[in-house]
Scaffold this motif. Structure first.
Motif, PDB file in Angstrom:
ATOM      1  N   GLN A  97      61.747 121.302  -4.406  1.00 33.67           N
ATOM      2  CA  GLN A  97      60.444 120.645  -4.012  1.00 33.67           C
ATOM      3  C   GLN A  97      59.527 120.292  -4.944  1.00 33.67           C
ATOM      4  OE1 GLN A  97      58.741 122.977  -0.627  1.00 33.67           O
ATOM      5  NE2 GLN A  97      60.696 123.924  -0.042  1.00 33.67           N
ATOM      6  N   ALA A 100      55.363 120.068  -4.884  1.00 37.41           N
ATOM      7  CA  ALA A 100      54.727 119.845  -3.612  1.00 37.41           C
ATOM      8  C   ALA A 100      54.837 121.353  -2.844  1.00 37.41           C
ATOM      9  CB  ALA A 100      56.033 118.984  -2.635  1.00 37.41           C
ATOM     10  N   TRP A 105      52.549 119.583   4.271  1.00 35.02           N
ATOM     11  CA  TRP A 105      53.699 120.070   3.443  1.00 35.02           C
ATOM     12  C   TRP A 105      54.749 119.286   4.261  1.00 35.02           C
ATOM     13  CZ3 TRP A 105      55.772 125.801   3.270  1.00 35.02           C
ATOM     14  CH2 TRP A 105      56.421 125.938   2.473  1.00 35.02           C
ATOM     15  N   LYS A 126      55.210 116.473   5.728  1.00 32.92           N
ATOM     16  CA  LYS A 126      55.409 115.072   5.437  1.00 32.92           C
ATOM     17  C   LYS A 126      56.551 114.775   4.375  1.00 32.92           C
ATOM     18  CE  LYS A 126      54.810 110.565   6.133  1.00 32.92           C
ATOM     19  NZ  LYS A 126      55.370 110.056   7.102  1.00 32.92           N
ATOM     20  N   PRO A 127      56.214 115.153   3.327  1.00 34.20           N
ATOM     21  CA  PRO A 127      56.972 114.975   2.201  1.00 34.20           C
ATOM     22  C   PRO A 127      58.306 116.000   2.353  1.00 34.20           C
ATOM     23  CG  PRO A 127      55.300 116.667   1.151  1.00 34.20           C
ATOM     24  CD  PRO A 127      55.140 115.928   2.586  1.00 34.20           C
ATOM     25  N   GLY A 144      59.786 114.333   6.477  1.00 34.22           N
ATOM     26  CA  GLY A 144      59.457 112.990   6.734  1.00 34.22           C
ATOM     27  C   GLY A 144      58.636 112.594   7.743  1.00 34.22           C
ATOM     28  N   TRP A 174      54.638 114.138   9.988  1.00 36.96           N
ATOM     29  CA  TRP A 174      53.376 114.920  10.075  1.00 36.96           C
ATOM     30  C   TRP A 174      53.726 115.923  10.721  1.00 36.96           C
ATOM     31  CZ3 TRP A 174      50.391 114.390   6.037  1.00 36.96           C
ATOM     32  CH2 TRP A 174      50.451 112.903   5.280  1.00 36.96           C
TER      33      TRP A 174
END
Length: 254
Positions: A56, A59, A120, A122-123, A126, A128
């Protein structure tokens, strides 16, 4: 005096509003100082000293806020539920106050958990938000906190409102183990537990100690915030009592 008779007497005395008011006044500054110190060290350890995650990257560092907040959202609801039970069974005014004043703090931690989880997610995922079992049960937890707060303030008689809200708090406690074990019970996007208090943790030690220290910092913050709120509420509830008038006179002279 035996220890078996001393402990109930000690607890009974601490449950007295004027005694607890003085006790909380002594403990609260120390708890807040410890929260600030341990929180600052934990943040430095997590955001600066801990290495990047091999999958990760940087992030993952949001866990140093997200995970302790999630733990606190469940821990505070447990405290609120126990205090609500004591208040209903033994009619202890202080237990009512602790339960009701825990709710806004717990709601704040739950809200932080959901927001940081979304940031967290979202990345990582992919999106929200997804109706994942852990996310959904955590959202239900927030609604329970808000329900307790709303029900408490829906009555003109504050103690009647506290009793009604206490019933909801006790009923809602069933959601706490659902939040905790949702990853094991259902197929969710959340990974399984990587931290074991009594066994081997899957997380690197350089990442683990700041996380555990931040967990401790949030506990100190909860104590400090709760004691401040309880002291304020006790002064309002006991406004006609001699001990409150004495405090007002002492503050006027100082």
């Amino acid at each position: 005096m035996s220890s078996s008779s001393w402990i109930p007497l000690w607890l009974h005395k601490l449950g007295s509003p004027p005694i607890f008011y003085r006790f909380a006044g002594v403990v609260r500054p120390w708890a807040m100082a410890l929260a600030i110190i341990t929180g600052a060290i934990a943040l430095y350890g997590g955001l600066v000293l801990a290495p990047a995650d091999y999958q990760q990257g940087d992030a993952y560092r949001i866990i140093f806020i997200h995970v302790p907040s999630a733990w606190m959202s469940m821990f505070i609801y447990g405290v609120m539920g126990i205090a609500a039970f004591i208040a209903l069974v033994w009619r202890i005014k202080l237990a009512e106050v602790v339960a009701m004043e825990s709710a806004p703090i717990g709601a704040a931690f739950t809200f932080i958990t959901l927001v940081t989880g979304s940031l967290w997610g979202k990345p990582m995922w992919g999106t929200w938000w997804t109706w994942d079992a852990r996310l959904t049960s955590e959202l239900v937890l927030l609604f329970l906190y808000l329900g307790v707060i709303g029900l408490y303030h829906a009555f003109e008689d504050r103690r009647q409102g506290a009793r009604a809200a206490a019933f909801l708090a006790i009923i809602g406690i069933i959601n706490v183990p659902i939040v905790h074990f949702s990853v094991n019970w259902w197929n969710t996007l959340h990974q399984g537990s990587t931290i074991s208090i009594f066994g081997h943790s899957k997380m690197s030690g350089a990442m683990l100690w700041p996380l555990l220290l931040m967990m401790l910092a949030t506990k100190f913050y909860y104590i400090a915030s709760l004691f401040r709120r309880v002291r304020t509420d006790l002064l309002s509830l006991e406004s006609g009592k001699d001990w409150v008038r004495q405090i007002a006179q002492d503050e006027a002279r100082s």
